[in-house]
Every structure is written in structure tokens, then in C-alpha cells.
Design an enzyme around this catalytic site. Structure first.
Site, mmCIF file in Angstrom:
data_model
loop_
_atom_site.group_PDB
_atom_site.id
_atom_site.type_symbol
_atom_site.label_atom_id
_atom_site.label_comp_id
_atom_site.label_asym_id
_atom_site.label_seq_id
_atom_site.Cartn_x
_atom_site.Cartn_y
_atom_site.Cartn_z
ATOM 1 N N LYS A 115 0.561 -1.057 -0.204
ATOM 2 C CA LYS A 115 0.068 -0.322 0.633
ATOM 3 C C LYS A 115 0.825 1.457 0.023
ATOM 4 C CE LYS A 115 -4.024 -1.471 1.764
ATOM 5 N NZ LYS A 115 -5.140 -1.299 2.942
ATOM 6 N N LYS A 197 -6.774 -17.091 -7.941
ATOM 7 C CA LYS A 197 -8.088 -16.749 -7.233
ATOM 8 C C LYS A 197 -8.558 -14.913 -7.969
ATOM 9 C CE LYS A 197 -9.984 -15.462 -2.537
ATOM 10 N NZ LYS A 197 -9.608 -14.743 -1.234
ATOM 11 N N LYS A 200 -11.881 -9.028 -5.134
ATOM 12 C CA LYS A 200 -12.958 -7.879 -5.354
ATOM 13 C C LYS A 200 -11.698 -6.401 -5.999
ATOM 14 C CE LYS A 200 -12.733 -6.476 -1.035
ATOM 15 N NZ LYS A 200 -13.461 -7.068 0.260
#
Ligand code: TRP
Length: 332
Positions: A115, A197, A200
Site C-alpha cells: 500500500k 483467485k 474484488k
């Protein structure tokens, strides 16, 4: 133990972009989970502001997240559903735990590294101490299990280290939690890169089907799903694309993989993909309807938040007052 059952704690980011992977992973577990565990689901608005937010959007997404979870089958009568900033004990314990968390430990967190690379203009102290707030969330409720995606495993491990360190100095303060990472059964993969996977936060919108996608979008995404060379609807080690679509169809219809293979014997990929899209839409459209109904009823959602916060605060207060006493704060 705070309750009559072991405690499960889940933190949920306030974003309305849940995928059918979250849905199939979560909804299956909700009812079974609330029988086995005393479950807390916390919308983590305090974690959200570690990256810049537009205030009106954060507020809207807090309602949306709550509504979406309820629409997906989470029963507010059987679970404690609330918003993190409504229970000040989270921020209070986080400060205390900051003083028992090492600079070196926080520096090693891969989410912090990722981040801070992504938000290089805003590497704030909250982003750095994000994991000690998460530890506070978990430890406040004497949590036994933490259901998480594998990306959060490092944070739960740090939570365990903090709890153990604290307990060593002040014995019998915190329950040391175990992470639970849902197993492959309902592991839904990306439609674009079926070795990965479904995530989102994927930047390729065609890779993810969102619970709030409209029906046409859903079907279009399935029709574009990457499949393998071959033309049979059969599972195989070298056929991640078809395996994934079979899993999704079987999750939505309740049929076994063998039954799915038999049903589509002799049918081509194109027709099968449309069938998967339709099966998905058939299950998800009623969820969307319920979601819209709930979202139109702010009063109800606020009642849920209020009741959840009162309940959470009751348990949180017990732990916080124990911690305060142990470290030498004056309790009035
Ligand atoms: N960090 C988690 C995420 O990004 C959210 C979270 C906050 C959480 N507090 C938690 C998850 C406590 C589990 C337990 O997904």
C-alpha cells in the site's frame, strides 16, 4: 470465553464491490457459523481512512456494506453486526497495543509495503499501524477464530504475537486467536486468469463477477470467461477455466460436479457458459432486490448498527477494563 460459544470475529472493508466468490464462500458459512460461534461482523471504517476517502462515499458504502451482508443472508438477530467507529474501545485498545507492537514487526507487513508503494504520496502513520488496530478488533472480543482470506494471514499472525507478548507480561489477558482460511471447496477463481483467485480488487473487470452486477453484465462476463483448449464440459488437471465454471455452476445449483458433467454431456463451451451465467443471475437477482429494499430503509439499517454497537460495546468494555487495570491505568 465471553459468550456461551467460541467467538468468531470478522472485519469487513466498507466497499460494495463483493464478488460471487465472496458470496459463495460466505453465504454457505453464515448459518452454520452462527450456530457454532458467537459471530461479530464489523464494518471497519477506521481502517478505511488509512487511504484517502471521499467522505460522502465512505458514509454511503458503510450503509451499503451492511445492507449487502444482510441481503446475502447474515441475520442481524443471530450475529453482531456493527460499525467499528461506533465502538470507541477499538481505537482505545489500538493505542495500548501500539505500545506493545514493534516498529520492525510493522515494517515487515507485506500489505504495508504494497500500500505504501501504491499510495506513495500518503504513507501515513495509520497505514503503518493498521495491524495493531486490527489486533485490537480481534483481541477485544477474546476471539477464538478469525475467518480471513489468505492475504490477511500475516496480520492475524502478528495479532497472535502481540497477544502472546502481552500475556507474557500480564498473564491471562487475551485469548490467542486462530486464523481460518476457507478451503478450496468454494474457491472461485478469476474468469480471465483461472489460476488466480477471483479478487474484488482485480483491475480487469471481466475477471470478476460482482454481486451488484446487472444480469446482462453477469452473463456477458461468463460468456467471455477464459476456457481451455478442448470442447468437453469435463474437469481435468490442465483445465482450470472449465473446472472453475463447473465449480460455480455446481455451487449455484447445488448439483455435484459429476451431475454437472452429465447434464452438459455433448454440449459446447458457449452454451455451458450461458447456462452458468443464468444460474448465477437466478440466485443473485433476489439478493440484489433485497439489498435495494434494505438500502431504501436507512432507519432499519441504523437500528441494526445501533443494536450491534451496544452489544459489541458490552463485550469490548469487559476486555478493555481488564487491560486498563493490568497496565496500571486508574479505573474510575
Ligand atoms: N484487514 C482486513 C481486510 O482488509 C479487514 C479487517 C479489519 C479484519 N479488522 C479485522 C479482518 C479483524 C479480520 C479481523 O480485509
Amino acid at each position: 470465553m465471553l459468550a456461551d460459544r467460541p467467538v468468531s470475529f470478522s472485519g469487513v472493508q466498507p466497499s460494495g464491490n463483493l464478488t460471487i466468490g465472496n458470496y459463495l464462500g460466505a453465504i454457505k458459512n453464515f448459518p452454520e457459523f452462527s450456530e457454532k460461534y458467537k459471530c461479530f461482523y464489523c464494518v471497519v471504517d477506521e481502517h478505511a481512512i488509512t487511504v484517502r476517502q471521499i467522505p460522502a462515499e465512505l458514509r454511503r458504502r458503510t450503509y451499503e456494506t451492511l445492507a449487502l451482508y444482510i441481503a446475502c443472508g447474515l441475520d442481524p438477530e443471530k450475529n453482531t453486526l456493527y460499525v467499528q467507529s461506533h465502538v470507541p474501545a477499538h481505537a482505545e485498545l489500538a493505542w495500548i497495543l501500539n505500545c506493545f507492537t514493534m516498529f520492525g514487526e510493522l515494517s515487515r507487513m507485506t500489505q504495508f509495503k504494497d500500500k505504501s508503494a501504491k499510495h506513495a504520496d500518503n504513507i501515513n502513520a495509520g497505514l503503518f499501524t493498521y495491524p495493531s488496530l486490527m489486533a485490537a478488533d480481534i483481541l477485544l472480543y477474546q476471539t477464538d477464530v478469525v475467518p480471513i482470506g489468505s492475504d490477511q494471514k500475516q496480520h492475524v499472525e502478528l495479532t497472535r504475537d502481540i497477544a502472546e507478548r502481552f500475556n507474557q507480561i500480564f498473564p491471562d489477558t487475551f485469548t490467542v486467536p486462530e486464523p481460518i482460511i476457507p478451503q478450496s471447496g468454494a474457491r472461485i477463481m478469476s474468469l480471465a486468469e483461472p489460476e488466480k483467485k477471483m479478487s474484488k480488487s482485480d483491475e480487469n473487470e471481466n475477471a470478476v463477477v460482482r454481486i451488484l452486477d446487472d444480469k446482462d453484465t453477469m452473463i456477458r462476463k461468463f460468456r467471455r470467461a477464459v476456457t481451455d483448449s478442448g470442447n468437453e464440459i469435463r474437469r481435468g488437471e490442465d483445465k482450470p477455466g472449465i473446472n472453475n465454471l463447473i465449480t460455480i455452476y455446481s455451487c449455484f445449483t447445488g448439483k455435484t460436479a459429476e451431475e454437472v458433467e452429465r447434464e452438459f454431456d455433448g454440449v459446447g463451451y458457449g452454451e455451458f457458459k450461458t447456462a452458468v451465467g443464468n444460474a448465477c443471475a437466478e440466485k443473485i437477482m433476489p439478493v440484489q432486490e433485497e439489498y435495494r429494499r434494505l438500502l431504501a430503509d436507512k432507519g432499519y439499517l441504523e437500528e441494526v448498527m445501533k443494536k450491534g454497537a451496544d452489544e459489541a460495546a458490552y463485550y469490548a468494555r469487559k476486555t478493555l477494563s481488564k487491560v486498563r487495570r493490568k497496565i496500571g491505568f486508574v479505573n474510575l
